[in-house]
Enzyme design. Sequence first.
Site, PDB file in Angstrom:
ATOM      1  N   ASP A 292       0.756  -1.099  -0.099  1.00 14.07           N
ATOM      2  CA  ASP A 292       0.013  -0.102   0.018  1.00 14.07           C
ATOM      3  C   ASP A 292       0.929   1.331   0.026  1.00 14.07           C
ATOM      4  OD1 ASP A 292       0.722  -0.634   2.712  1.00 14.07           O
ATOM      5  OD2 ASP A 292      -0.735   0.713   3.576  1.00 14.07           O
TER       6      ASP A 292
ATOM      7  N   ARG B  54       4.468 -31.573  23.723  1.00 16.91           N
ATOM      8  CA  ARG B  54       4.751 -30.130  23.952  1.00 16.91           C
ATOM      9  C   ARG B  54       3.818 -29.185  23.467  1.00 16.91           C
ATOM     10  NH1 ARG B  54      10.901 -30.910  22.327  1.00 16.91           N
ATOM     11  NH2 ARG B  54      11.649 -31.201  24.231  1.00 16.91           N
TER      12      ARG B  54
ATOM     13  N   ASP C 296       1.578 -10.230   3.346  1.00 15.88           N
ATOM     14  CA  ASP C 296       0.689 -10.076   4.527  1.00 15.88           C
ATOM     15  C   ASP C 296      -0.844  -9.995   4.095  1.00 15.88           C
ATOM     16  OD1 ASP C 296       2.814  -9.764   6.052  1.00 15.88           O
ATOM     17  OD2 ASP C 296       2.609  -7.603   6.047  1.00 15.88           O
TER      18      ASP C 296
END
Length: 776
Positions: A114, A196, A161
Amino acid sequence: MPPPPLPGKKRRIGVMTSGGDAPGMNGAVRAVVRMSIAKGCEAYGIYEGYEGLVQGGKLIRQMKWEDVRGYLSEGGTLIGTARCKAFMERPGRLKAARNMVMAGIDALVICGGDGSLTGADTFRKEWQGLLKELVDNKELTSGQIAPFRHLNIVGLVGSIDNDMSSTDATIGCYSSLGRICEAVDYIDATAFSHQRAFVIEVMGRHCGWLALMAGVSTGADFVFIPEKPPSENWEEEMCGVISRHREMGKRKTIVIVAEGAHDLSLNKVTPTKVKDLLSNKLHLDTRITTLGHVQRGGGACAYDRMLSTLQGVEAVEAVLDATPETPTPVICVIENKIVRQPLIKAVEDTHAVAKAIEAKDFDRAMKLRDAEFAEYRNAYMTTTATDQPEMRLPADKHMRIGIIHVGAPAGGMNSATRAAVAYCLTRGHTPVALHNGFPGLCRHHGDQPIGSVREMNWLDVEGWVSKGGSEIGTNRGLPSEDLPKTAWCFEKYKIDALFIIGGFEAFTAVSELRKARPEYPAFRIPVALLPATISNNVPGTEYSVGSDTCLNALVSYCDAIKQSASASRRRVFVVETQGGKSGYIATIAGLSIGALAVYTPEEGINIKMLARDIEHLRVSFAKDQGQSRAGKLILRNEHASDTYTTEVIANMIREEAKGRFESRFAIPGHVQQGGTPSPMDRVRAVRLAVKCITFLEEFAGKSKDEIMADPMSMSVIGIKGASVVFGSMEKVEKEETDWKDRRPKNESWLQLKTIVDTLSGRPKPDDCCENCGKSK
């Protein structure tokens, strides 16, 4: 002196990449360069982003057809990108304007985030003022600037993203998601082995798309995203969810944190804080993994190659369509459709998300993301934990929902099944797996100790999200093999609704059940079909779960083959693809690897076509003169021709080459069914499966006669253009189905074949001699 303008509407089009690099940027550059040349325009590469525009000189140079050979498979950006402070100031933009005029460039295609696209729009708004200033400063004359009074700019969004509003996907985002899912899948095995917990930090400062989609794709226990922080007592909420999962028997815990994650008060939620909670409060052996720039690197996945290519082509079309009054467009994708959106509005909406987050208006932040984002979050929330009393339906709305796989296995079938089971349990339904398709149902329903009809719980399916194939088994057998027994089984096991996942065989199965309804009341139940096949040949949709996994596997295979062909310099490989009598896989793979030619069943193969392509190969190899990346690939669908098989075509090319180049053939076969499902197939499978179960719920409480009277009670879910739609089976069967060739009558992708040919430089039939194939 600047060069004179090109005649007519032809333009000199500059292409640049800016901001952070993203996989697929090279595909966009290749598409812009080759489409510009194909349209009679000139293409210029602007190296090192805006820095190249400001510096000029050797950083702005004309690009020829061969300059972008091999670009599709390369990661990063081969023309470079750089932060440029000079362009942020008017004097820097003044230099950039002068350099563009001197190069004769009158249109610019920019691939970036952007910030880069905002800078481009500012540049366009100032353009005439910059030209006037250059004339006033006597750096240029009025005559020199006259042909360049209007600058057209087109934006392409390159960002891992996926943070740009107005588009469902940005170039690079699915490649990055693939890196994350691959890493989490590996970590998953270690977490399971040692019981875990792992806290995994992914990129996303103002946008939680990567974190959310990674959560959906990997079945994470908890996800933190900037747009929708967890509740005020998030520590207790997260620990409660994870504790319940452990109590149910889950051995591992995965928490995904976006780098911009925070709580409702905007206090940063760090991986360390999450780790300390899990270690100290739940006493879990917890580790932190920060994936960092691994997410950004490497070559582009098939989808990003296709997206960048199609958007690059559309960018050139937008330049040629533009007038001085046309607002600057950004090329976007909505579901399956490439569209042009106003750039400035897209940028404003993107910035508005960050402002909404700063103002703690998180509902607005979610609304400003596309509708798909909110839908995926809802799907994640309803499928990650099944003990949500507020979502449970009244007892009279509960249904026993059969889940069955029909046809060949496809990546994402298990993801869809897991989502459907989890959603059913959340809503109070009973999910019933019908193992090994309709033959399994009829033959083995009563087997002891375990039959083929099994109620499912959350732990049964919890680990299925990343598994390929079909965990409940799939079969090509149809209900018509034993309709009475199928109906009897439906009644015996009280199946109130049916969720079918599969390809054209599944489509045929639903058709048979629909037609048998008058005779068998057991089939008067709602049925939803989720298309899942590597061939993408199910009527009623433009996308089938599994096709993206297949494309990734095929593209990886072709990249390796092409490397071999290039190493040998003068070699062409003919690769056979699957896909039934639909050329979708061959065409999209051809688009994604830069195939020289693609042969499909829809078009067929004839001797004149082969003559043209062999002549094109001769010319192409003659021009190479020892250049790198000189290997060639031709893709042939397995049913493109009964006569001209893959081996026959390779032998014909070898014979006609007369020793000037070599030819080989390769058949990847079932490699194309893929192993681990791609992230796209996983997330779309989850979203569409939830929609299907929601659709079936609409018929809860209705009588069998009411259901039978409703044509929508048997439907196929599909993506068509920019929408997700349900289509009535009766209507789709009659109006959209080519039963003979087992494919839709109107295949939306057929127009892409022209783009494949254009970008490979394949000669058009009208431009060649009909007998010898040589150019006229």
